[in-house]
Design a protein around this motif. Structure first.
Motif, short mmCIF file in Angstrom:
data_model
loop_
_atom_site.label_atom_id
_atom_site.label_comp_id
_atom_site.label_asym_id
_atom_site.label_seq_id
_atom_site.Cartn_x
_atom_site.Cartn_y
_atom_site.Cartn_z
N ALA A 109 0.83 -1.21 0.00
CA ALA A 109 0.00 0.00 0.00
C ALA A 109 0.87 1.26 0.00
N MET A 110 1.96 1.24 0.74
CA MET A 110 2.86 2.40 0.76
C MET A 110 3.51 2.61 -0.59
N ARG A 111 3.87 1.53 -1.24
CA ARG A 111 4.47 1.64 -2.57
C ARG A 111 3.49 2.28 -3.56
N ILE A 112 2.24 1.82 -3.50
CA ILE A 112 1.22 2.40 -4.39
C ILE A 112 1.01 3.88 -4.08
N THR A 116 1.12 7.40 -6.79
CA THR A 116 -0.11 8.11 -7.19
C THR A 116 0.14 9.53 -7.69
N SER A 117 1.26 10.14 -7.30
CA SER A 117 1.52 11.51 -7.74
C SER A 117 1.83 11.58 -9.23
N THR A 124 -6.82 8.28 -8.72
CA THR A 124 -8.28 8.19 -8.63
C THR A 124 -8.70 7.04 -7.73
N ALA A 125 -8.09 5.88 -7.93
CA ALA A 125 -8.41 4.72 -7.10
C ALA A 125 -8.06 4.98 -5.63
N TYR A 126 -6.91 5.60 -5.41
CA TYR A 126 -6.44 5.93 -4.06
C TYR A 126 -7.43 6.85 -3.36
N LEU A 127 -7.89 7.88 -4.07
CA LEU A 127 -8.81 8.84 -3.48
C LEU A 127 -10.20 8.24 -3.26
N GLU A 170 0.89 9.57 2.81
CA GLU A 170 1.79 9.88 1.70
C GLU A 170 3.18 10.25 2.20
N ASP A 171 3.25 11.02 3.27
CA ASP A 171 4.56 11.44 3.80
C ASP A 171 5.35 10.25 4.34
N VAL A 172 4.68 9.40 5.11
CA VAL A 172 5.36 8.22 5.67
C VAL A 172 5.77 7.26 4.55
N SER A 173 4.87 7.06 3.59
CA SER A 173 5.18 6.16 2.48
C SER A 173 6.39 6.65 1.69
N ARG A 174 6.43 7.94 1.43
CA ARG A 174 7.56 8.51 0.69
C ARG A 174 8.86 8.38 1.48
N ALA A 175 8.77 8.62 2.78
CA ALA A 175 9.97 8.53 3.63
C ALA A 175 10.52 7.12 3.64
#
Length: 210
Positions: A109-112, A116-117, A124-127, A170-175
Motif C-alpha cells: 500500500a505504501m508503494r502504491i 499516485t503523484s 483516482t483509485a487511491y482517493l 503519503e509522507d510516511v510512504s515517501r519517507a
C-alpha cells in the motif's frame, strides 16, 4: 461488479488476491508496463474474470488499499470514550499486532501511495478508497462529539481527518519507500494522533469529557 451486486466472502478474497498481484506488478513494471492480461496470469484467473471484478486495471489496487483503511476504521470504532486517541492506538498496537501478511500488505500500500503523484488513474483509485474512509469516520466522530451524523461539524471533521490521514500516509510512504528512512509504528501513530488533533482544532483526539 456493479455497485448494487452483493460480494460474497469468496469473491472478496479473490479480489484481494488479484489486488495483491496487481500492486506487485505495478511496482515492478509500472502501470503502463502492466496489462490486464498480466494481472490475470499472475492471479491464475481469466482476463474476463478480472474485468468482471474491476472496472479498469488501476482499480485493482482498491481492495488492498481498502484493507488498510478498514483496519483503521475498525480501530476507531473500538475507541473507548475514556481514552485519548494516542492511548487507544498504543493499546491496539500491543493487543492486535500486525501479522506477516498485514505487514506485506502495508508495504504494498505504501508503494502504491508513492506512485499516485505520477499516475492519475492510480490517484483516482487511491482517493476513492479515502472517500470510503471518510464515510466510515462519520459515525465515530458523531458519537464522540455527541452530534447527529448529518451535522455539519461532524461531516467537516470527517473530511478534515481523511485529508490529514492521507497526508500522513503519503509522507510516511515517501519517507520509507523512496527515501529509505526507518519510521517506527510508534512514530506513525504519533503522527496520526497529531494530524487528527490539528485537523479538527482539538475537537478530536482526547477522551470524551461530557
Amino acid at each position: 461488479m456493479t455497485g448494487g451486486e452483493a460480494i460474497s466472502d469468496k469473491q472478496e478474497q479473490a479480489r484481494l488476491s488479484v489486488s495483491r498481484h496487481a500492486c506487485a506488478l505495478f511496482w515492478e513494471r509500472g502501470v503502463s508496463g502492466t496489462s490486464g492480461d498480466d494481472i490475470a496470469e499472475a492471479a491464475g484467473l481469466s482476463t474476463r474474470t478480472i474485468w468482471r471484478y474491476f472496472r479498469c486495471k488501476e482499480s485493482c489496487v482498491e481492495p488492498l488499499l481498502a484493507r488498510s483503511t478498514a483496519r483503521f476504521i475498525d480501530v476507531l470504532q473500538r475507541w473507548p470514550h475514556e481514552l485519548s486517541l494516542s492511548e487507544h492506538l498504543a493499546v491496539v498496537s500491543f493487543s492486535h499486532p500486525f501479522s506477516p501478511q498485514d505487514i506485506e500488505d502495508e508495504i504494498s500500500a505504501m508503494r502504491i501511495a508513492t506512485m499516485t503523484s505520477s499516475e492519475p488513474a492510480l490517484r483516482t483509485a487511491y482517493l476513492m478508497v479515502h472517500d470510503q474512509m471518510e464515510q466510515g469516520f462519520i459515525p465515530v466522530i458523531a458519537d464522540r462529539l455527541g452530534l447527529p451524523e448529518s451535522d455539519l461539524t461532524v461531516r467537516l471533521s470527517a473530511a478534515a481527518i481523511t485529508g490529514a490521514f492521507r497526508v500522513v500516509d503519503e509522507d510516511v510512504s515517501r519517507a520509507v519507500v523512496i527515501d529509505g528512512k526507518k519510521v517506527t509504528a510508534e512514530q506513525t501513530l504519533a503522527l496520526i494522533d497529531r494530524a487528527i488533533r490539528e485537523a479538527t482544532n482539538g475537537r478530536l483526539g482526547g477522551p470524551v469529557t461530557r
